[in-house]
Write an enzyme that holds these catalytic residues in place. Structure first.
Site, PDB file in Angstrom:
ATOM      1  N   ASP A   8      48.947   1.457  33.394  1.00  0.00           N
ATOM      2  CA  ASP A   8      48.118   0.283  33.174  1.00  0.00           C
ATOM      3  C   ASP A   8      48.084  -0.477  34.508  1.00  0.00           C
ATOM      4  O   ASP A   8      48.926  -0.250  35.386  1.00  0.00           O
ATOM      5  CB  ASP A   8      48.756  -0.560  32.062  1.00  0.00           C
ATOM      6  CG  ASP A   8      48.064  -1.884  31.876  1.00  0.00           C
ATOM      7  OD1 ASP A   8      46.833  -1.888  31.733  1.00  0.00           O
ATOM      8  OD2 ASP A   8      48.762  -2.926  31.887  1.00  0.00           O
ATOM      9  N   ASP A  10      46.864  -4.402  35.122  1.00  0.00           N
ATOM     10  CA  ASP A  10      47.260  -5.818  35.074  1.00  0.00           C
ATOM     11  C   ASP A  10      48.638  -5.971  34.426  1.00  0.00           C
ATOM     12  O   ASP A  10      48.823  -5.622  33.263  1.00  0.00           O
ATOM     13  CB  ASP A  10      46.245  -6.627  34.245  1.00  0.00           C
ATOM     14  CG  ASP A  10      44.835  -6.571  34.816  1.00  0.00           C
ATOM     15  OD1 ASP A  10      44.688  -6.741  36.030  1.00  0.00           O
ATOM     16  OD2 ASP A  10      43.884  -6.367  34.041  1.00  0.00           O
ATOM     17  N   GLY A  45      46.075  -6.258  27.708  1.00  0.00           N
ATOM     18  CA  GLY A  45      45.596  -4.928  27.339  1.00  0.00           C
ATOM     19  C   GLY A  45      44.292  -4.896  26.575  1.00  0.00           C
ATOM     20  O   GLY A  45      43.708  -3.839  26.411  1.00  0.00           O
ATOM     21  N   ILE A  46      43.828  -6.034  26.107  1.00  0.00           N
ATOM     22  CA  ILE A  46      42.611  -6.004  25.289  1.00  0.00           C
ATOM     23  C   ILE A  46      41.403  -6.492  26.097  1.00  0.00           C
ATOM     24  O   ILE A  46      41.555  -7.099  27.158  1.00  0.00           O
ATOM     25  CB  ILE A  46      42.766  -6.804  23.973  1.00  0.00           C
ATOM     26  CG1 ILE A  46      42.968  -8.277  24.255  1.00  0.00           C
ATOM     27  CG2 ILE A  46      43.928  -6.255  23.133  1.00  0.00           C
ATOM     28  CD1 ILE A  46      42.937  -9.121  23.001  1.00  0.00           C
ATOM     29  N   ARG A  48      37.850  -8.218  27.546  1.00  0.00           N
ATOM     30  CA  ARG A  48      37.526  -9.603  27.922  1.00  0.00           C
ATOM     31  C   ARG A  48      37.028 -10.401  26.712  1.00  0.00           C
ATOM     32  O   ARG A  48      37.476 -11.525  26.477  1.00  0.00           O
ATOM     33  CB  ARG A  48      36.451  -9.559  29.019  1.00  0.00           C
ATOM     34  CG  ARG A  48      36.343 -10.803  29.829  1.00  0.00           C
ATOM     35  CD  ARG A  48      35.281 -10.633  30.900  1.00  0.00           C
ATOM     36  NE  ARG A  48      35.559  -9.530  31.817  1.00  0.00           N
ATOM     37  CZ  ARG A  48      34.674  -9.011  32.664  1.00  0.00           C
ATOM     38  NH1 ARG A  48      33.446  -9.503  32.704  1.00  0.00           N
ATOM     39  NH2 ARG A  48      35.004  -8.013  33.468  1.00  0.00           N
ATOM     40  N   SER A 115      40.391  -3.113  32.304  1.00  0.00           N
ATOM     41  CA  SER A 115      39.664  -4.047  33.171  1.00  0.00           C
ATOM     42  C   SER A 115      38.442  -3.433  33.835  1.00  0.00           C
ATOM     43  O   SER A 115      38.494  -2.336  34.394  1.00  0.00           O
ATOM     44  CB  SER A 115      40.603  -4.570  34.260  1.00  0.00           C
ATOM     45  OG  SER A 115      39.873  -5.389  35.152  1.00  0.00           O
ATOM     46  N   ASN A 117      37.295  -4.998  36.331  1.00  0.00           N
ATOM     47  CA  ASN A 117      37.534  -5.407  37.720  1.00  0.00           C
ATOM     48  C   ASN A 117      38.499  -4.466  38.439  1.00  0.00           C
ATOM     49  O   ASN A 117      38.851  -4.719  39.594  1.00  0.00           O
ATOM     50  CB  ASN A 117      38.104  -6.826  37.746  1.00  0.00           C
ATOM     51  CG  ASN A 117      37.079  -7.855  37.303  1.00  0.00           C
ATOM     52  OD1 ASN A 117      36.005  -7.955  37.891  1.00  0.00           O
ATOM     53  ND2 ASN A 117      37.367  -8.593  36.245  1.00  0.00           N
ATOM     54  N   ASP A 169      52.422  -2.796  29.886  1.00  0.00           N
ATOM     55  CA  ASP A 169      53.164  -4.032  29.576  1.00  0.00           C
ATOM     56  C   ASP A 169      52.691  -4.652  28.272  1.00  0.00           C
ATOM     57  O   ASP A 169      53.242  -5.675  27.847  1.00  0.00           O
ATOM     58  CB  ASP A 169      52.986  -5.061  30.706  1.00  0.00           C
ATOM     59  CG  ASP A 169      51.552  -5.542  30.819  1.00  0.00           C
ATOM     60  OD1 ASP A 169      50.634  -4.699  30.758  1.00  0.00           O
ATOM     61  OD2 ASP A 169      51.337  -6.757  30.958  1.00  0.00           O
TER      62      ASP A 169
HETATM   63  C1  BG6 Z   1      43.438  -5.827  30.809  1.00  0.00           C
HETATM   64  C2  BG6 Z   1      44.148  -7.159  30.709  1.00  0.00           C
HETATM   65  O1  BG6 Z   1      44.051  -5.044  31.793  1.00  0.00           O
HETATM   66  O2  BG6 Z   1      42.071  -6.017  31.150  1.00  0.00           O
HETATM   67  C3  BG6 Z   1      43.428  -8.042  29.712  1.00  0.00           C
HETATM   68  O3  BG6 Z   1      45.493  -6.947  30.303  1.00  0.00           O
HETATM   69  C4  BG6 Z   1      41.973  -8.199  30.116  1.00  0.00           C
HETATM   70  O4  BG6 Z   1      44.080  -9.290  29.654  1.00  0.00           O
HETATM   71  C5  BG6 Z   1      41.329  -6.812  30.226  1.00  0.00           C
HETATM   72  O5  BG6 Z   1      41.279  -8.959  29.145  1.00  0.00           O
HETATM   73  C6  BG6 Z   1      39.875  -6.876  30.707  1.00  0.00           C
HETATM   74  O6  BG6 Z   1      39.869  -7.283  32.056  1.00  0.00           O
HETATM   75  P1  BG6 Z   1      38.593  -7.713  32.879  1.00  0.00           P
HETATM   76  O7  BG6 Z   1      39.096  -7.759  34.309  1.00  0.00           O
HETATM   77  O8  BG6 Z   1      37.545  -6.646  32.677  1.00  0.00           O
HETATM   78  O9  BG6 Z   1      38.149  -9.030  32.360  1.00  0.00           O
HETATM   79 MG    MG Z   2      48.637  -4.849  31.254  1.00  0.00          MG
END
Ligand code: BG6
Ligand code: MG
Length: 219
Positions: A8, A10, A45-46, A48, A115, A117, A169
């Site tokens: 993972d 973040d 983990g969930i 946006r 994510s 991002n 995590d």
């Molecule tokens: C996960 C985070 O890795 O990515 C979450 O743990 C977050 O908290 C999810 O909501 C989506 O991320 P992003 O960067 O696309 O907003």
């Molecule tokens: Mg994470």
């Protein structure tokens, strides 16, 4: 018999979980909704949009889908402005040497993150150079605890899910890893703590567990 380790992002490879918290907190403050770190832990983990539902959990106001899309866009713009100053020096101590050691030992390494991002973060921190495959929020339709992102990562590596370990995590991530048929490694002191088949507090402990690819792990 583990040949690959799938991470993972973040809260595991980098502490962007704290930046997610700050960006959600800024939105919650603007809307006058209480939001704390315990709620932020539930966002780990969930996706946006699912995270936004948790952020708005204590709001008496019912927002439309269009308003919610504007809120996630606002949060993401703020979050990305924080990511703009990330560098390799922001990668937590022990992560890069451990990744290098696991690679040297012959493990395949991949990313499985919710994510969208992730590409920006991997590029800014140099983490991308250590990974053989990347699965992120841009290439899946279902978020953890669905196993999709871990299965896509394993497929990109060309390694069977049963020969992969997944490090996360988030409780949702540990559940996703298990549903994918992988060895679930719970990491850190937040929600995944104690939920995995193996549970680690320090990233460098991975080097004590995964010693030879294809041989039993040392738990
Ligand atoms: C996960 C985070 O890795 O990515 C979450 O743990 C977050 O908290 C999810 O909501 C989506 O991320 P992003 O960067 O696309 O907003
Ligand atoms: Mg994470």
């Amino acid at each position: 018999m583990i040949k690959a380790i799938i991470f993972d992002l973040d809260g595991v490879l980098i502490s962007t979980d704290e930046l997610h918290y700050r960006a959600w907190k800024a939105l919650a403050d603007r809307l006058g909704v209480p939001f704390d770190r315990a709620q932020n832990d539930r966002c780990r983990g969930i996706s946006r949009m699912d995270s936004l539902e948790i952020v708005l959990g204590r709001s008496p106001v019912k927002y439309t889908l269009r308003e919610k899309e504007a809120f996630t866009a606002e949060k993401n713009e703020n979050y990305r402005s924080m990511l703009a100053s990330l560098t390799e020096s922001d990668v937590p101590e022990g992560v890069l040497p451990t990744l290098a050691l696991l690679k040297k030992r012959g493990y395949s390494l991949a990313l499985a993150s919710a994510s969208k991002n992730a590409p920006l973060i991997l590029e800014r921190t140099g983490l991308g150079a250590y990974l053989d495959a990347v699965a992120d929020g841009n290439c899946v339709t279902r978020s953890k605890p669905d196993p999709e992102v871990f299965l896509v990562a394993a497929e990109k590596l060309g390694i069977a899910p049963g020969e992969c370990a997944a490090v996360d995590d988030a409780l949702a991530g540990v559940e996703a890893a298990r549903a994918a048929g992988m060895l679930a490694v719970g990491y850190g002191d937040s929600t995944a703590s104690g939920a995995g088949d193996i549970n680690l507090e320090r990233f460098s402990q991975l080097a004590e567990v995964f010693t030879v690819p294809g041989e039993p792990v040392k738990s």
